[in-house]
Write a protein that holds these residues in place. Structure first.
Motif, PDB file in Angstrom:
ATOM      1  N   SER A  23      30.805 -11.466  -6.319  1.00 32.82           N
ATOM      2  CA  SER A  23      30.509 -12.058  -5.018  1.00 32.82           C
ATOM      3  C   SER A  23      29.366 -13.053  -5.159  1.00 32.82           C
ATOM      4  O   SER A  23      28.655 -13.064  -6.170  1.00 32.82           O
ATOM      5  N   CYS A  24      29.197 -13.915  -4.148  1.00 36.87           N
ATOM      6  CA  CYS A  24      28.163 -14.947  -4.221  1.00 36.87           C
ATOM      7  C   CYS A  24      26.812 -14.367  -3.871  1.00 36.87           C
ATOM      8  O   CYS A  24      25.842 -15.108  -3.798  1.00 36.87           O
ATOM      9  N   GLY A  89      33.425  -8.727   3.524  1.00 38.45           N
ATOM     10  CA  GLY A  89      33.582 -10.181   3.546  1.00 38.45           C
ATOM     11  C   GLY A  89      35.018 -10.616   3.324  1.00 38.45           C
ATOM     12  O   GLY A  89      35.909  -9.817   3.091  1.00 38.45           O
ATOM     13  N   CYS A  91      36.090 -12.505   0.853  1.00 43.58           N
ATOM     14  CA  CYS A  91      36.446 -12.661  -0.564  1.00 43.58           C
ATOM     15  C   CYS A  91      37.485 -11.650  -1.050  1.00 43.58           C
ATOM     16  O   CYS A  91      38.525 -12.057  -1.555  1.00 43.58           O
ATOM     17  N   ASN A  96      39.015 -16.243  -0.389  1.00 40.31           N
ATOM     18  CA  ASN A  96      38.096 -17.131   0.327  1.00 40.31           C
ATOM     19  C   ASN A  96      37.976 -18.489  -0.353  1.00 40.31           C
ATOM     20  O   ASN A  96      38.979 -19.056  -0.760  1.00 40.31           O
ATOM     21  N   PHE A  98      37.120 -19.182  -3.244  1.00 43.33           N
ATOM     22  CA  PHE A  98      37.455 -19.149  -4.677  1.00 43.33           C
ATOM     23  C   PHE A  98      38.968 -19.091  -4.885  1.00 43.33           C
ATOM     24  O   PHE A  98      39.438 -19.010  -6.010  1.00 43.33           O
ATOM     25  N   GLY A 120      34.411 -11.817   7.509  1.00 47.93           N
ATOM     26  CA  GLY A 120      33.257 -12.687   7.728  1.00 47.93           C
ATOM     27  C   GLY A 120      32.773 -13.258   6.431  1.00 47.93           C
ATOM     28  O   GLY A 120      32.988 -12.696   5.370  1.00 47.93           O
ATOM     29  N   CYS A 121      32.146 -14.436   6.527  1.00 52.51           N
ATOM     30  CA  CYS A 121      31.585 -15.044   5.319  1.00 52.51           C
ATOM     31  C   CYS A 121      30.298 -15.734   5.731  1.00 52.51           C
ATOM     32  O   CYS A 121      30.345 -16.815   6.247  1.00 52.51           O
ATOM     33  N   THR A 122      29.180 -15.067   5.649  1.00 55.40           N
ATOM     34  CA  THR A 122      28.991 -13.689   5.252  1.00 55.40           C
ATOM     35  C   THR A 122      29.252 -12.723   6.417  1.00 55.40           C
ATOM     36  O   THR A 122      29.264 -13.163   7.568  1.00 55.40           O
TER      37      THR A 122
HETATM   38  S1  SF4 Z   1      32.688 -13.532   1.715  1.00 54.44           S
HETATM   39 FE1  SF4 Z   1      31.387 -15.350   1.628  1.00 54.44          FE
HETATM   40  S2  SF4 Z   1      29.312 -14.518   1.552  1.00 54.44           S
HETATM   41 FE2  SF4 Z   1      30.680 -12.858   1.047  1.00 54.44          FE
HETATM   42  S3  SF4 Z   1      30.774 -12.846  -1.156  1.00 54.44           S
HETATM   43 FE3  SF4 Z   1      32.482 -14.102  -0.440  1.00 54.44          FE
HETATM   44  S4  SF4 Z   1      31.726 -16.188  -0.411  1.00 54.44           S
HETATM   45 FE4  SF4 Z   1      29.940 -14.816  -0.562  1.00 54.44          FE
END
Ligand code: SF4
Lengths: 148, 316
Positions: A23-24, A89, A91, A96, A98, A120-122
């Motif tokens: 994850s980011c 999230g 992802c 998402n 990626f 949600g993101c985030t």
């Molecule tokens: S959902 Fe958004 S904030 Fe969460 S890990 Fe993925 S890219 Fe990052």
């Protein structure tokens, strides 16, 4: 009666184990924010556990990179029954931003069941708390099913 | 009738049931007050009971690398040792068992839960558990020396020329001459004992052996389900046992002679001691490194205890 008490406690004391599958870090921070005095999920009995053997709820964040897929599955195998899987999230659900990358394996439901998906993101901490609380209800149901 | 009484003492009061309930209550209060100190709402006071019941309902996994019998037996051995310890410690005036060398027996019994943790952890075959048990061993060695000095100081004070290791005589002495904490020579020993309690129980900043954030609960890492529940219960029971031991050694003068009242006073004392030496210290400190812990106990705490010992020997 004891079985009922155990099923009730299942809902009251869920321990979390957090797996980051590339994850980011945005979602991870929001999960940690839930433990801070402002949101304080400990009031529902949530606790961050260090080992998958202690976990009741496995929280997965990130788009499941090819490298981490195997580790994720191995971690899930180590969790004692009954347990829930919660995704954090967008992802793990879709990949998402990626999505389409050669090294991303999302969506997660290709390899394991998902009990609650928090979008949600985030993700917002309020959403995380609502999602985790829903997971505790599922945990209780799973334990009651084991009683039968 | 004799046997029934012994059975009652071991299983209900002051053994198994009482110490288990007290342990869960104390750790519940500890968690709640800690949360309030950090401006959180905190879990309900019966949260440790929920945790315990929940763990009983989980699947128990024995790792492939583990020795099954030792892995599952270790928590039970620790639990049994703690129950016996609890039955030996007087609840202010009330004594279940009489003996002439209780303190020496206690010294041995108190190491058994830690040894059980070490054996259980080492049988699990996990490298993190390996680090955890080596730390647990160092912790044990660090608080053992001050503890022995404290016991010797108390025994000398009560016994005079002959050392007195009997807890009932210590209790009787305090009822006649007032609590031992009132003696100038024993105040450093009491302070040292207050610092030994958190290390023995393993609360922050002395929880190096079970540091969740760095070595993932050390010896407990492979445990799940019922054995983990018993280990968690052991930790809670130690909270009661150590605070009760403190009040037996230093605050015995508060006994009234009425058993029900004594138990009530004991419960309140235990809660107060937990708040003083575990919750408050936990709230204001961060975890120590193992070498700092060792140095702290062998200089400051052992120094305090030895000071007491010298003062008592000189006749203050
Ligand atoms: S959902 Fe958004 S904030 Fe969460 S890990 Fe993925 S890219 Fe990052």
């Amino acid at each position: 009666m004891i079985k009922k008490a155990i099923a009730n406690s299942m809902q009251k004391s869920p321990w979390l184990y957090h797996v980051n599958t590339g994850s980011c870090n945005g979602c991870d921070i929001e999960l940690v924010a839930c433990l801070t005095p402002r949101y304080d999920v400990e009031r529902f009995g949530f606790k961050l556990a260090g080992s998958p053997r202690h976990a009741d709820i496995v929280v997965v964040s990130g788009p499941i990179t090819s490298q981490s897929k195997e580790r994720l599955l191995r971690t899930l195998e180590q969790v004692p029954e009954p347990y829930c899987i919660v995704t954090l999230g967008s992802c793990p659900q879709s990949g998402n931003v990626f999505k389409g990358s050669y090294s991303v394996e999302a969506p997660i439901d290709k390899f394991c069941h998902v009990d609650v998906a928090i979008a949600g993101c985030t993700v917002k901490p309020e959403a995380v708390i609502a999602g985790l609380y829903k997971a505790t209800e599922i945990l209780k149901k799973k334990r009651e099913a084991m009683n039968k | 009738m004799e046997y029934l009484k012994i059975l009652f003492n071991i299983l209900v009061f002051p053994g198994c049931l009482f110490v288990g309930a007290m342990g869960l209550l104390l750790s519940g209060i500890d968690r709640k007050v800690l949360a309030r100190m950090q401006k959180r709402v905190g879990p309900p006071i019966i949260q440790p009971l929920y945790d315990f019941l929940k763990l009983l309902g989980k699947e128990t996994i024995v790792p492939k690398a583990a020795n099954r019998k030792v892995f599952l037996g270790a928590p039970v051995v620790g639990f049994a040792a703690l129950v016996v310890t609890a039955a030996l410690i007087p609840v202010l005036g009330y004594r279940a068992f009489e003996g002439s060398a209780d303190l020496i027996v206690l010294l041995y019994l108190l190491t058994i839960p830690a040894v059980a943790l070490i054996i259980g952890g080492s049988s699990s075959g996990n490298p993190y558990a390996g680090i955890g048990i080596s730390r647990e061993m160092v912790t044990m060695m660090s608080y053992e020396l001050p503890l022995i000095c404290i016991f010797l100081a108390v025994a000398k004070k009560v016994g005079g020329s002959t050392l007195c290791f009997s807890l009932s005589q210590i209790a009787a002495y305090q009822q006649a001459n007032g609590s031992l904490i009132g003696c100038v020579s024993l105040i450093p020993a009491a302070a040292a004992m207050l610092l030994v309690i958190p290390a023995e129980v393993g609360t922050q900043p002395f929880d190096v052996a079970e540091a969740e954030t760095e070595i993932l609960e050390g010896p407990l890492i492979e445990y799940s389900g019922a054995p983990l529940a018993v280990f968690k219960l052991n930790t809670s029971m130690k909270m009661y046992i150590m605070t009760a031991l403190f009040s037996a050694l230093f605050l015995g003068g508060l006994a009234t002679g009425v058993t029900a009242l004594d138990v009530l006073i004991q419960v309140l004392l235990c809660i107060a001691l937990t708040l003083i030496c575990m919750t408050t210290i936990h709230a204001v400190t961060a975890r120590l490194k193992i070498e700092h812990l060792f140095k702290f106990y062998w200089t400051v705490v052992a120094g305090l205890a030895a000071l007491s010992l010298v003062l008592v020997w000189l006749g203050f």
